[in-house]
Design an enzyme around this catalytic site. Structure first.
Site, PDB file in Angstrom:
ATOM      1  N   GLU A  77       0.808  -1.223   0.000  1.00 43.94           N
ATOM      2  CA  GLU A  77       0.000   0.000   0.000  1.00 43.94           C
ATOM      3  C   GLU A  77       0.847   1.281   0.000  1.00 43.94           C
ATOM      4  O   GLU A  77       0.397   2.320   0.473  1.00 43.94           O
ATOM      5  CB  GLU A  77      -0.932   0.014   1.220  1.00 43.94           C
ATOM      6  N   HIS A  96      -0.559   5.011   7.968  1.00 42.49           N
ATOM      7  CA  HIS A  96      -1.766   4.264   7.594  1.00 42.49           C
ATOM      8  C   HIS A  96      -1.920   3.137   8.608  1.00 42.49           C
ATOM      9  O   HIS A  96      -0.974   2.379   8.837  1.00 42.49           O
ATOM     10  CB  HIS A  96      -1.621   3.705   6.172  1.00 42.49           C
TER      11      HIS A  96
HETATM   12 ZN   LIG Z   1      -4.457  -0.931   5.010  1.00 46.64          ZN
END
Ligand SMILES: [Zn+2]
Length: 243
Positions: A77, A96
């Site tokens: 990600e 995140h």
């Molecule tokens: Zn995530």
């Protein structure tokens, strides 16, 4: 240590701290913008946050391509980080996470509401982003550049964006600002959910939140918190090794 060595040490430390404070677990990650190259950032290779050391950090460009062709396995990600740094020149650090404290909110689409003064770090009405509404059915990993860009658009000029059925992405003007936002927004989310189950909430007003969020780095609060979270790692002999 020079500025790059310092940011890499602090970033490894911040990953360990946020794991120790319950923001990150096996998953989730923190990055920091390169102190001398605003078009680059540092993010660990794919590794559990509480194990990260400076040697794990990889330098990326804003397309989230490793500079110098690192072959270390990356987080899937990472575009979250690259696209936010591209969209927000003021942002110097990004986290995140999928903290348990936020799950009741991101599952039900309930707004994050500061219910105690420290909760104002999350800001007034941080937006929601629904990956399914924009991209249809996915596995919810934000892996395509266009998905990262859509998330950055949803964040807008806020400091936090809630991700339906997934988690949260928060930003900071430096690592201690980010760490403070992550820990105290998680505490607030916990209190908010518990308090809503016990009675009527009388939350902070928009004006209260503006005052609260302006304190930010202008007091010794961030330094005090950073020291507190550092000493909690130190007691367990869990500070990252120097590079
Ligand atoms: Zn995530």
């Amino acid at each position: 240590m020079n500025a790059v060595e310092q940011i890499k040490y602090d970033l490894a430390l911040a990953n360990r701290m946020m794991a120790n404070e319950g923001v990150l677990d096996t998953f989730g990650h923190i990055s920091a913008r390169h102190p001398e190259r605003p078009d680059r950032y540092f993010l660990s290779r794919s590794r559990a946050p509480e194990l990260i050391e400076p040697a794990d950090l990889v330098e990326y460009d804003l397309d989230s391509v490793a500079v110098g062709g690192s072959t270390l396995p990356p987080y899937s990600e990472r575009v979250i980080h690259g696209e936010i740094y591209r969209a927000r020149p003021d942002v110097m650090a990004v986290c995140h996470h999928h903290a348990a404290a936020f799950m009741p909110l991101v599952i039900t689409g309930t707004d994050y509401v500061p219910v105690v003064h420290l909760g104002s770090v999350g800001g007034f009405k941080p937006p929601f982003w629904d990956q399914r509404a924009e991209f249809g059915e996915t596995n919810y990993l934000v892996v395509k550049p266009e998905e990262g860009r859509a998330l950055a658009r949803a964040l807008g000029d806020h400091m936090m964006v809630l991700m339906y059925r997934h988690g949260v992405t928060a930003v900071g003007v430096n690592l201690s600002d980010l760490a403070f936002r992550c820990v105290y927004s998680c505490r607030n989310a916990e209190y908010q959910v518990q308090a809503a189950a016990s009675g009527k909430i009388d939350p902070l007003s928009k004006g209260d939140i503006d005052f609260g969020s302006r304190i930010g780095g202008t007091t010794t609060g961030h330094t005090r918190a950073w020291e507190h979270w550092t000493v909690r790692l130190q007691r367990g002999n869990w500070l990252p090794p120097r590079a």
